[in-house]
Design a protein around this motif. Structure first.
Motif, PDB file in Angstrom:
ATOM      1  N   PRO A  36      51.620  32.984  25.047  1.00 36.38           N
ATOM      2  CA  PRO A  36      50.636  33.808  23.920  1.00 36.38           C
ATOM      3  C   PRO A  36      49.782  33.097  23.254  1.00 36.38           C
ATOM      4  N   LYS A  37      49.522  31.890  22.557  1.00 38.68           N
ATOM      5  CA  LYS A  37      48.707  31.450  22.698  1.00 38.68           C
ATOM      6  C   LYS A  37      48.009  30.060  23.085  1.00 38.68           C
ATOM      7  N   SER A  38      46.364  29.881  23.029  1.00 35.89           N
ATOM      8  CA  SER A  38      45.870  29.377  23.325  1.00 35.89           C
ATOM      9  C   SER A  38      46.533  27.461  23.157  1.00 35.89           C
ATOM     10  N   PRO A  39      46.831  26.302  23.987  1.00 38.56           N
ATOM     11  CA  PRO A  39      46.722  25.363  23.323  1.00 38.56           C
ATOM     12  C   PRO A  39      45.763  24.585  22.530  1.00 38.56           C
ATOM     13  N   GLU A  40      46.016  23.525  21.424  1.00 36.40           N
ATOM     14  CA  GLU A  40      44.551  23.283  20.325  1.00 36.40           C
ATOM     15  C   GLU A  40      43.588  22.584  21.634  1.00 36.40           C
ATOM     16  N   LYS A  41      42.730  22.421  21.491  1.00 43.05           N
ATOM     17  CA  LYS A  41      41.530  22.050  22.899  1.00 43.05           C
ATOM     18  C   LYS A  41      41.371  20.502  22.000  1.00 43.05           C
ATOM     19  N   THR A  42      42.076  20.097  22.865  1.00 44.93           N
ATOM     20  CA  THR A  42      42.016  18.600  22.984  1.00 44.93           C
ATOM     21  C   THR A  42      41.712  17.577  24.165  1.00 44.93           C
ATOM     22  N   SER A  43      41.094  18.770  25.081  1.00 42.36           N
ATOM     23  CA  SER A  43      40.004  18.044  26.048  1.00 42.36           C
ATOM     24  C   SER A  43      40.008  19.721  26.968  1.00 42.36           C
ATOM     25  N   ASN A  44      38.500  19.660  27.469  1.00 40.27           N
ATOM     26  CA  ASN A  44      38.387  20.584  28.208  1.00 40.27           C
ATOM     27  C   ASN A  44      39.352  21.265  29.690  1.00 40.27           C
ATOM     28  N   TRP A  45      39.694  20.486  30.303  1.00 39.13           N
ATOM     29  CA  TRP A  45      40.549  20.895  30.926  1.00 39.13           C
ATOM     30  C   TRP A  45      42.522  21.141  30.592  1.00 39.13           C
ATOM     31  N   ARG A  46      41.711  21.292  29.019  1.00 40.42           N
ATOM     32  CA  ARG A  46      43.576  21.562  28.582  1.00 40.42           C
ATOM     33  C   ARG A  46      43.924  22.896  28.301  1.00 40.42           C
ATOM     34  N   THR A  47      44.135  24.035  28.665  1.00 33.54           N
ATOM     35  CA  THR A  47      44.133  25.689  29.038  1.00 33.54           C
ATOM     36  C   THR A  47      45.631  26.262  29.423  1.00 33.54           C
ATOM     37  N   ASN A  48      45.863  27.351  28.782  1.00 28.33           N
ATOM     38  CA  ASN A  48      46.760  28.796  29.240  1.00 28.33           C
ATOM     39  C   ASN A  48      46.524  29.856  29.644  1.00 28.33           C
ATOM     40  N   GLN A  49      44.925  29.954  30.546  1.00 32.29           N
ATOM     41  CA  GLN A  49      44.881  31.009  30.861  1.00 32.29           C
ATOM     42  C   GLN A  49      44.401  30.215  32.789  1.00 32.29           C
ATOM     43  N   ILE A  50      44.881  30.752  33.883  1.00 30.09           N
ATOM     44  CA  ILE A  50      44.759  30.355  35.151  1.00 30.09           C
ATOM     45  C   ILE A  50      43.948  31.963  35.395  1.00 30.09           C
ATOM     46  N   TYR A  51      43.250  31.445  36.555  1.00 26.60           N
ATOM     47  CA  TYR A  51      42.015  32.401  37.037  1.00 26.60           C
ATOM     48  C   TYR A  51      42.813  32.341  39.007  1.00 26.60           C
ATOM     49  N   MET A  52      42.150  33.849  38.796  1.00 23.11           N
ATOM     50  CA  MET A  52      42.824  33.639  40.963  1.00 23.11           C
ATOM     51  C   MET A  52      41.553  35.511  41.141  1.00 23.11           C
ATOM     52  N   GLY A  53      41.750  34.915  42.394  1.00 27.68           N
ATOM     53  CA  GLY A  53      40.435  35.833  43.031  1.00 27.68           C
ATOM     54  C   GLY A  53      41.127  35.864  44.883  1.00 27.68           C
ATOM     55  N   HIS A  54      40.882  37.502  44.970  1.00 22.09           N
ATOM     56  CA  HIS A  54      41.050  37.513  46.424  1.00 22.09           C
ATOM     57  C   HIS A  54      39.693  38.277  46.732  1.00 22.09           C
ATOM     58  N   PHE A  55      39.471  37.992  47.878  1.00 22.93           N
ATOM     59  CA  PHE A  55      38.210  37.982  48.623  1.00 22.93           C
ATOM     60  C   PHE A  55      38.970  38.557  49.763  1.00 22.93           C
ATOM     61  N   ALA A  56      38.751  40.040  50.083  1.00 19.00           N
ATOM     62  CA  ALA A  56      38.727  40.460  51.142  1.00 19.00           C
ATOM     63  C   ALA A  56      37.858  41.477  51.670  1.00 19.00           C
ATOM     64  N   LEU A  57      38.013  41.129  53.386  1.00 18.96           N
ATOM     65  CA  LEU A  57      36.215  42.364  54.472  1.00 18.96           C
ATOM     66  C   LEU A  57      36.720  42.965  55.430  1.00 18.96           C
ATOM     67  N   THR A  58      36.395  44.037  55.414  1.00 20.76           N
ATOM     68  CA  THR A  58      36.671  44.378  56.515  1.00 20.76           C
ATOM     69  C   THR A  58      35.471  45.143  58.220  1.00 20.76           C
ATOM     70  N   ASP A  59      36.394  44.865  59.151  1.00 23.04           N
ATOM     71  CA  ASP A  59      35.162  45.370  60.608  1.00 23.04           C
ATOM     72  C   ASP A  59      35.851  45.670  60.974  1.00 23.04           C
ATOM     73  N   VAL A  60      35.253  47.067  60.739  1.00 20.89           N
ATOM     74  CA  VAL A  60      35.480  48.318  61.543  1.00 20.89           C
ATOM     75  C   VAL A  60      35.533  48.676  63.272  1.00 20.89           C
ATOM     76  N   GLU A  61      34.192  47.848  63.418  1.00 17.61           N
ATOM     77  CA  GLU A  61      34.016  48.262  64.884  1.00 17.61           C
ATOM     78  C   GLU A  61      35.082  47.478  65.556  1.00 17.61           C
ATOM     79  N   GLU A  62      35.008  45.433  65.229  1.00 10.41           N
ATOM     80  CA  GLU A  62      35.677  44.942  65.781  1.00 10.41           C
ATOM     81  C   GLU A  62      37.420  44.524  65.166  1.00 10.41           C
TER      82      GLU A  62
END
Length: 319
Positions: A36-62
């Motif tokens: 719920p709360k962000s940790p003390e920012k003692t370095s640029n690597w310390r965070t409680n936030q994670i990002y996830m990405g999804h990327f998809a492509l449909t090729d109908v003809e093939e």
């Protein structure tokens, strides 16, 4: 919105090359708070936030479907989001925007070993506040809701590459923007989401939250957006959605609905919704089906009436 556990920037679209070759794409960046709360920012690597990405492509003809997933902690070099100027990124996947109020035009860039995408999006309508002025109730408890708005029709043009072969494309995209802390309530197992762009200039958004008994939850809703951006809300009793068939994934054994009949009497709409190809399952950290569809008007001798995207979550293998 770091005060909320989850949020996402969700883009889908149907594209076409000059020779008529058709494609669909999905590009989504998610942020998730681990505490719920962000940790003390003692370095640029310390965070409680994670990002996830999804990327998809449909090729109908093939009859091909490409998908990819990646994760990173929030870090200025790896992943993050900001509004001035607008940018959300996860390594070399990003969406950027103009510094105006609504951040248009926007540019999407994503690349994997097999496919690559660079698109420019310009909104043709104002954003739509989903639910009650942007507050979308998903269950019986007050906190089980999200803040939710959509850009339902964005002119899209750019280039995509499949295994090094480039295609100039154009079409239309849809963007959903949502943030919340809640999860599905007890007895809710998943949802079916429909984003349809009709050839007469209207859009339809529906979400059916499914219960364990297979019936839709009473909070399932929809909206019709007219040619000028005016919205008409829909309760689930205002429409009828019928599954016409099923498709079973050969990789996961999960059976998904495949093909629907949709009737909205108040809008004089009677459609059949067909996947452009059946194999549009993302086998990521959570398996789900999300793919490009075509809308056929059953009132006019099955005339093509639009295109869209459908997302199906919470389905499991019967084995």
């Amino acid at each position: 919105h770091h005060d909320f556990r989850n949020e996402w920037w969700y883009y889908t679209g149907n594209l076409e090359a000059p020779n008529g070759r058709r494609f669909g794409y999905q590009f989504t960046l998610f942020r998730n708070a681990l505490s719920p709360k962000s940790p003390e920012k003692t370095s640029n690597w310390r965070t409680n936030q994670i990002y996830m990405g999804h990327f998809a492509l449909t090729d109908v003809e093939e009859n091909r479907f490409f998908f990819s997933e990646r994760f990173s902690r929030e870090n200025i070099e790896l992943a993050g989001s900001k509004t001035k100027p607008f940018r959300v990124w996860l390594e070399n996947w990003e969406v950027t925007g103009d510094s105006t109020k609504n951040h248009f035009p926007q540019t999407i860039r994503a690349k994997t070993e097999e496919v690559e995408l660079e698109l420019e999006l310009t909104s043709l309508k104002p954003f739509v506040l989903q639910g009650n002025q942007g507050h979308s109730q998903k269950g019986s408890r007050p906190g089980n809701a999200s803040f939710y708005y959509s850009f339902t029709r964005m002119k899209t043009q750019g280039v995509l590459k499949i295994q090094g072969t480039p295609f100039q494309v154009q079409g239309h995209s849809w963007m959903d923007r949502e943030w919340s802390t809640s999860a599905l309530e007890k007895g809710q197992i998943g949802w079916d989401w429909f984003a349809l762009q009709l050839s007469d200039g209207r859009e339809i958004m529906l979400y059916q939250i499914r219960l364990e008994n297979g019936k839709p939850d009473s909070t399932s809703k929809g909206v019709v957006v007219d040619q000028n951006g005016k919205t008409t809300p829909l309760d689930w009793n205002d429409l009828k959605l019928e599954v016409l068939g099923n498709w079973t994934s050969p990789e996961t054994g999960v059976q998904y609905p495949s093909g629907w009949k949709l009737s909205i009497p108040s809008e004089n709409l009677n459609f059949q919704i067909n996947p452009l190809i059946e194999k549009q399952e993302l086998r990521t950290s959570v398996n789900y089906w999300e793919g490009a569809v075509e809308v056929v008007n059953l009132l006019e001798q099955k005339k093509k009436a639009g295109r869209g995207y459908v997302e199906l979550t919470g389905y499991r293998s019967e084995n």
